[in-house]
Design an enzyme around this catalytic site. Structure first.
Site, PDB file in Angstrom:
ATOM      1  CD1 TRP A   1      -2.213  -2.294  -9.696  1.00 53.43           C
ATOM      2  CD2 TRP A   1      -2.361  -4.158 -11.157  1.00 53.43           C
ATOM      3  NE1 TRP A   1      -2.055  -1.707 -10.836  1.00 53.43           N
ATOM      4  CE2 TRP A   1      -2.114  -2.659 -11.773  1.00 53.43           C
ATOM      5  CE3 TRP A   1      -2.366  -5.245 -11.811  1.00 53.43           C
ATOM      6  CZ2 TRP A   1      -2.606  -2.662 -13.164  1.00 53.43           C
ATOM      7  CZ3 TRP A   1      -2.451  -5.015 -13.198  1.00 53.43           C
ATOM      8  CH2 TRP A   1      -2.509  -4.034 -14.022  1.00 53.43           C
ATOM      9  CG  ASN A   2       2.211  -2.341  -5.736  1.00 51.60           C
ATOM     10  OD1 ASN A   2       1.738  -1.576  -6.266  1.00 51.60           O
ATOM     11  ND2 ASN A   2       2.247  -2.501  -4.531  1.00 51.60           N
ATOM     12  CB  SER A   3       4.589  -8.050  -8.379  1.00 54.35           C
ATOM     13  OG  SER A   3       5.438  -7.779  -7.296  1.00 54.35           O
TER      14      SER A   3
ATOM     15  CG  HIS B   1      -1.934  -1.012   1.214  1.00 54.99           C
ATOM     16  ND1 HIS B   1      -3.244  -0.729   1.504  1.00 54.99           N
ATOM     17  CD2 HIS B   1      -1.807  -2.678   0.996  1.00 54.99           C
ATOM     18  CE1 HIS B   1      -4.114  -1.965   1.485  1.00 54.99           C
ATOM     19  NE2 HIS B   1      -3.094  -3.010   0.916  1.00 54.99           N
TER      20      HIS B   1
ATOM     21  CD  GLU C   1       6.931  -2.576  -8.794  1.00 51.34           C
ATOM     22  OE1 GLU C   1       6.566  -1.629  -7.969  1.00 51.34           O
ATOM     23  OE2 GLU C   1       7.399  -3.789  -8.653  1.00 51.34           O
TER      24      GLU C   1
ATOM     25  CD  GLN D   1      -1.497 -12.445  -4.722  1.00 54.91           C
ATOM     26  OE1 GLN D   1      -1.329 -13.732  -4.613  1.00 54.91           O
ATOM     27  NE2 GLN D   1      -1.377 -11.897  -3.672  1.00 54.91           N
TER      28      GLN D   1
ATOM     29  CD  GLN E   1       9.141  -6.767  -7.311  1.00 58.75           C
ATOM     30  OE1 GLN E   1       9.207  -7.802  -6.565  1.00 58.75           O
ATOM     31  NE2 GLN E   1       7.876  -6.439  -7.687  1.00 58.75           N
TER      32      GLN E   1
ATOM     33  CG  HIS F   1       2.700 -12.197  -5.053  1.00 56.59           C
ATOM     34  ND1 HIS F   1       3.723 -11.432  -5.638  1.00 56.59           N
ATOM     35  CD2 HIS F   1       2.030 -11.444  -4.342  1.00 56.59           C
ATOM     36  CE1 HIS F   1       3.642 -10.335  -5.335  1.00 56.59           C
ATOM     37  NE2 HIS F   1       2.571 -10.110  -4.397  1.00 56.59           N
TER      38      HIS F   1
END
Length: 458
Positions: free
Chosen positions: A352-354, A15, A357, A374, A334, A349
């Site tokens: 949304w951030n991953s 967050h 990105e 996810q 990251q 996993h």
């Protein structure tokens, strides 16, 4: 009057990162004053030497709010925790607003994150407009909107994960592709409470539809159809992907060590593995990942957080000690890792951030979704053509052979792998165009700031 945004978020890495990156972008693009407020516990992890004191970093001031759990020890009763956050947090945030006003730095707009509907009530009580910072995909927003506006019975009537489901304006999905907080039926499950909190968020948006604004961490070229699914009066603006190579990080990291290691590797040769800031590995899953990575014959950088427990960490150390191909770290910056030329695949996993990105950095993905939104993100990556989903066994574990197969399918020499890499590069270019000056997300952010100058709360 100078714009002064108060940005409020939970003190979790997933967050804090998008909220702070949005704050930096607001400050850079518009010159606005920003006060960033997360929980005392989260603030202390960001600034260990500053306890609960105010911190200044250029145009951004950091002032924590109390959620009643300042020591970071979460109450095992999740219902009690969130109720206490609402009660204590409302008083604490009101005090911050009064303090800023008394200094001659009045807040002109409050931007609040997901699961924090009470912040909108605090803003209204102070005569301030509030804006919802949606840190997940626009598709998940649209799914939640439909679910909370009449589609809940349709979803709950199907328990077969393979059953196709269709929502107006969205791509075809299966039950297994929906966020788990929409599909669980056990009301004692932790996701049931998360669903309730999301419902409260959407209730606020319905209540304030004529003036409500949603800032979405996505871009128009990526999710045009999903961005159109919302209430008639609700305004949703895509301003992403909001990301930065400079944190923030609530975990310790040894950046020089792993960046130098990456520098020594050939272009596109490294498998990067990280399951984010929430998910921990079961022992068996860690064993399977270790064997699967070894089976690929490729170099790998694997994030295994300290809260995975000594048994898992010991196992991983033993697996990697005898070979030079693997490096295990407790945390990574990251975006810096994904931006490195040596990284050729991201096993994730699919938070949304991953996910965003990986798109912005042009890195193909092997998806291993666990919970929450996810599964939807994993499906989206397949639709966008930048990743494949690893299948799990009856225990929810991705076995070594399946992991190795998936890694080869995105890093190998075949036509499918080449097409995935081409699509990843295409979306990288489009994401960067969106946030560049004059791009769709840049225009939307500037338009948002101009509009907020005219908004008044009755």
């Amino acid at each position: 009057m100078e714009h002064h945004f108060l940005v409020v978020t939970y003190g979790y890495q997933s967050h804090v990162s998008p909220a702070l990156n949005l704050s930096r972008r607001l400050a850079h693009v518009t010159g606005a004053r920003i006060t960033f407020s997360t929980t005392v516990a989260g603030h202390q992890r960001m600034f260990p030497a500053s306890a609960d004191q105010e911190v200044h970093d250029g145009p951004i001031s950091f002032i924590p709010f109390s959620d009643g759990q300042d020591d970071g020890q979460r109450n095992k009763d999740r219902k009690d925790f969130f109720a206490r956050t609402r009660s204590v947090g409302s008083d604490s945030l009101s005090a911050i607003l009064r303090s800023l006003d008394s200094r001659g730095q009045p807040v002109t707009c409050v931007i609040y994150g997901i699961l924090l509907s009470w912040v909108a009530d605090v803003a209204r009580n102070h005569g301030l407009p509030s804006v919802y910072n949606w840190i997940q995909s626009a598709t998940v927003f649209a799914l939640c909107y439909h679910y909370f506006h009449g589609y809940d019975r349709f979803v709950s009537s199907h328990d077969d994960p393979q059953v196709p489901v269709t929502f107006p304006g969205l791509l075809p999905l299966r039950i297994r592709d929906l966020p788990t907080f929409l599909t669980i039926t056990d009301m004692e499950h932790p996701m049931a409470l998360i669903r309730k909190l999301f419902k409260e968020d959407f209730d606020v948006l319905d209540r304030e539809a004529s003036t409500a604004r949603v800032l979405a961490n996505t871009f128009e070229e990526l999710e045009a159809d999903a961005l159109a699914v919302r209430g008639r009066d609700l305004k949703m603006m895509a301003i992403g992907p909001v990301m930065s190579v400079n944190g923030p990080n609530l975990f310790e990291l040894d950046e020089q060590r792993y960046m130098q290691w990456l520098d020594s590797k050939a272009e596109g040769s490294v498998v990067y593995v990280s399951f984010g800031s929430f998910t921990t590995f079961k022992k068996r899953q860690a064993e399977e990942i270790a064997r699967g990575l070894r089976a690929t014959g490729r170099s790998y950088l694997w994030v295994v957080r300290k809260d995975n427990g000594e048994e898992v960490k010991g196992l991983v150390r033993e697996e990697t000690a005898a070979e030079e191909k693997g490096m295990v770290v407790e945390w990574c910056a990251q975006v810096r890792v994904l931006s490195h030329a040596a990284v050729g695949c991201f096993v994730t996993h699919c938070g949304w951030n991953s996910t965003s990105e990986s798109l912005a950095c042009g890195v193909p993905v092997v998806s291993v979704p666990q919970l929450a939104e996810q599964p939807t993100n994993a499906k989206l990556l397949e639709v966008w053509g930048t990743g494949v989903r690893a299948e799990t066994d009856s225990e929810g574990v991705v076995e070594a052979a399946e992991l190795a197969r998936c890694v080869e399918s995105v890093m190998g020499e075949g036509e499918k792998a080449a097409e995935i890499r081409r699509r990843a590069e295409m979306w990288k270019d489009r994401a960067r165009e969106a946030v560049a000056e004059g791009g769709s997300s840049d225009r939307n952010l500037r338009a948002f700031v101009e509009e907020m100058a005219e908004v008044r709360v009755n």
